[in-house]
Design a protein around this motif. Structure first.
Motif: not given
Length: 169
Positions: A82-90, A109-115, A131-142
């Protein structure tokens, strides 16, 4: 499995069969899974429902979850159909989320290995993270810079800037 792919390990087949059975017997609110093809445990169809009290509430999103032949040692991929407009979906639907990235040390990447991915993750934790990402996008690595800029503008305006909201609806 795609032609030319390595043969799936018996541990991958066993892990996927157990996870699939568990999700059928104890579904999780917010998503449903089924096999895209009854002959292939390595490609699942996912129906994600927009989480309540978010801009995606009431939304219904289809995605494919594709597992590598060495699962759970390597992460699966998630691609929205489905088409999804979201910072973390290409633009092509591929999801960009830390827990699906291979557990390599990548200071850029700015990501810790534990993430990142580890074999203790499973389909349930992946989909709950989506589902959590839909609620709170990660805009640091869009993955989608335009959506990220609009989301930040919407957030800073406390919802007064409606452009992001309107595109999602």
């Amino acid at each position: 499995m795609a032609q030319g792919s390595p043969q799936p390990s018996s541990s991958a087949l066993r892990a996927l069969a157990l996870e699939y059975k568990s999700l059928q017997e104890e579904p999780v609110e917010g998503f449903r899974v089924k096999l895209a093809n009854d002959e292939n445990l390595f490609c699942w169809e996912v129906a994600l429902f927009g989480p309540p009290h978010t801009l995606y509430e009431g939304g219904y999103f289809k995605a494919h979850l594709n597992f590598p032949s060495d699962y759970p040692y390597s992460p699966p991929t998630v691609k929205f159909l489905s088409k999804v407009w979201h910072p973390n979906v290409y633009e092509n639907g591929d999801l960009c989320i830390s827990i699906l990235h291979a557990p390599i040390d990548d200071p850029q990447s700015g990501e810790l290995p534990c993430e990142r991915w580890n074999p203790t993750q499973n389909v349930r934790t992946i989909l709950l993270s989506v589902i959590s990402l839909l609620n709170e996008p990660n805009t640091f690595s869009p993955a989608n810079v335009d959506a990220s800029v609009m989301y930040r503008r919407w957030k800073e305006s406390k919802g007064k800037d409606k452009e992001y909201e309107n595109i999602i609806r």
